[in-house]
Design a protein around this motif. Structure first.
Motif, PDB file in Angstrom:
ATOM      1  N   SER A   6       0.840  -1.207   0.000  1.00  0.00           N
ATOM      2  CA  SER A   6       0.000   0.000   0.000  1.00  0.00           C
ATOM      3  C   SER A   6       0.869   1.249   0.000  1.00  0.00           C
ATOM      4  O   SER A   6       0.597   2.210  -0.734  1.00  0.00           O
ATOM      5  CB  SER A   6      -0.919   0.028   1.225  1.00  0.00           C
ATOM      6  OG  SER A   6      -1.823  -1.029   1.207  1.00  0.00           O
ATOM      7  N   GLU A   7       1.909   1.232   0.818  1.00  0.00           N
ATOM      8  CA  GLU A   7       2.840   2.376   0.859  1.00  0.00           C
ATOM      9  C   GLU A   7       3.582   2.520  -0.473  1.00  0.00           C
ATOM     10  O   GLU A   7       3.816   3.632  -0.938  1.00  0.00           O
ATOM     11  CB  GLU A   7       3.832   2.203   2.010  1.00  0.00           C
ATOM     12  CG  GLU A   7       3.196   2.323   3.379  1.00  0.00           C
ATOM     13  CD  GLU A   7       4.095   1.847   4.518  1.00  0.00           C
ATOM     14  OE1 GLU A   7       3.793   2.223   5.673  1.00  0.00           O
ATOM     15  OE2 GLU A   7       5.077   1.103   4.263  1.00  0.00           O
ATOM     16  N   THR A  10       1.441   4.316  -2.980  1.00  0.00           N
ATOM     17  CA  THR A  10       1.454   5.756  -2.703  1.00  0.00           C
ATOM     18  C   THR A  10       2.743   6.379  -3.211  1.00  0.00           C
ATOM     19  O   THR A  10       2.718   7.435  -3.861  1.00  0.00           O
ATOM     20  CB  THR A  10       1.284   6.015  -1.194  1.00  0.00           C
ATOM     21  OG1 THR A  10       0.040   5.440  -0.768  1.00  0.00           O
ATOM     22  CG2 THR A  10       1.295   7.495  -0.881  1.00  0.00           C
ATOM     23  N   GLU A  15      -3.024   5.009  -7.794  1.00  0.00           N
ATOM     24  CA  GLU A  15      -4.249   4.794  -7.032  1.00  0.00           C
ATOM     25  C   GLU A  15      -5.011   3.661  -7.691  1.00  0.00           C
ATOM     26  O   GLU A  15      -5.306   3.721  -8.898  1.00  0.00           O
ATOM     27  CB  GLU A  15      -5.111   6.062  -7.016  1.00  0.00           C
ATOM     28  CG  GLU A  15      -6.314   5.957  -6.133  1.00  0.00           C
ATOM     29  CD  GLU A  15      -7.075   7.265  -6.029  1.00  0.00           C
ATOM     30  OE1 GLU A  15      -8.304   7.203  -5.890  1.00  0.00           O
ATOM     31  OE2 GLU A  15      -6.438   8.327  -6.102  1.00  0.00           O
ATOM     32  N   ASP A  87      -7.163  -6.777  -4.040  1.00  0.00           N
ATOM     33  CA  ASP A  87      -7.193  -5.884  -2.882  1.00  0.00           C
ATOM     34  C   ASP A  87      -8.579  -5.882  -2.233  1.00  0.00           C
ATOM     35  O   ASP A  87      -8.695  -5.961  -1.009  1.00  0.00           O
ATOM     36  CB  ASP A  87      -6.786  -4.470  -3.305  1.00  0.00           C
ATOM     37  CG  ASP A  87      -6.741  -3.493  -2.150  1.00  0.00           C
ATOM     38  OD1 ASP A  87      -6.176  -3.838  -1.094  1.00  0.00           O
ATOM     39  OD2 ASP A  87      -7.272  -2.373  -2.311  1.00  0.00           O
ATOM     40  N   ASP A  93      -1.897  -5.795   0.937  1.00  0.00           N
ATOM     41  CA  ASP A  93      -0.747  -6.055   1.801  1.00  0.00           C
ATOM     42  C   ASP A  93      -0.653  -7.512   2.246  1.00  0.00           C
ATOM     43  O   ASP A  93       0.348  -7.912   2.852  1.00  0.00           O
ATOM     44  CB  ASP A  93      -0.759  -5.111   3.004  1.00  0.00           C
ATOM     45  CG  ASP A  93      -0.526  -3.674   2.576  1.00  0.00           C
ATOM     46  OD1 ASP A  93       0.255  -3.452   1.627  1.00  0.00           O
ATOM     47  OD2 ASP A  93      -1.134  -2.772   3.178  1.00  0.00           O
TER      48      ASP A  93
END
Length: 161
Positions: A6-7, A10, A15, A87, A93
């Protein structure tokens, strides 16, 4: 502490899109044990296909419906749609490995550049997942795809139990 996927999204400025609604009688992804299989994902952007038709120079046409470069970008989008389906089902994750990518390219007669097109999917998975994104793959040329889409991508991933 290691960076989460997820990080990483970013950091990459990516997105994940909303999960594309199925166009027939199936679900976007299914979990069996610690494996998640996605249905074939089209390169929908906001519910619409940004391009349609065959990839490569079609016989008797001066320009292709979709260039290989455009198709590369569409394969990237389709792969992100597949990641979004995973997801939504189990959380990005929780992915431990991208195991397999199957890519389908609606190909004009004589077009043999399917591997380069599906690199759009493989490379974005590598950007996101690093070593966990290294996968086996098929890149197949087909006569037509649903809704006249130029590409379709499905992925198989393993997830933490």
């Amino acid at each position: 502490m290691a960076q989460t996927f997820s990080e990483r999204l970013t950091e990459l400025g990516i997105e994940l899109p909303a999960v594309a609604a199925p166009v027939a009688a199936y679900v976007p992804a299914v979990k069996a044990g610690n494996t998640v299989y996605t249905s074939g994902q089209l390169p929908f952007v906001n519910g619409e296909l940004p391009a349609t038709g065959l990839v490569g120079d079609a016989e008797g046409k001066s320009t292709p419906d979709v260039t290989p470069e455009q198709a590369y970008d569409l394969a990237r989008t389709a792969a992100l749609n597949a990641v979004a389906a995973v997801d939504a089902l189990v959380g990005i994750d929780n992915i431990t490995q991208v195991v397999k990518v199957n890519g389908f390219v609606a190909s004009a007669r004589g077009f043999g550049g399917q591997p380069a097109v599906i690199n759009g999917a493989s490379e974005v998975l590598g950007e996101i997942f690093g070593d966990a994104g290294v996968h086996a793959r098929a890149a197949v040329g087909v006569a037509e795809l649903p809704l006249n889409a130029p590409v379709e991508v499905e992925i198989v991933v393993t997830v933490a139990e």
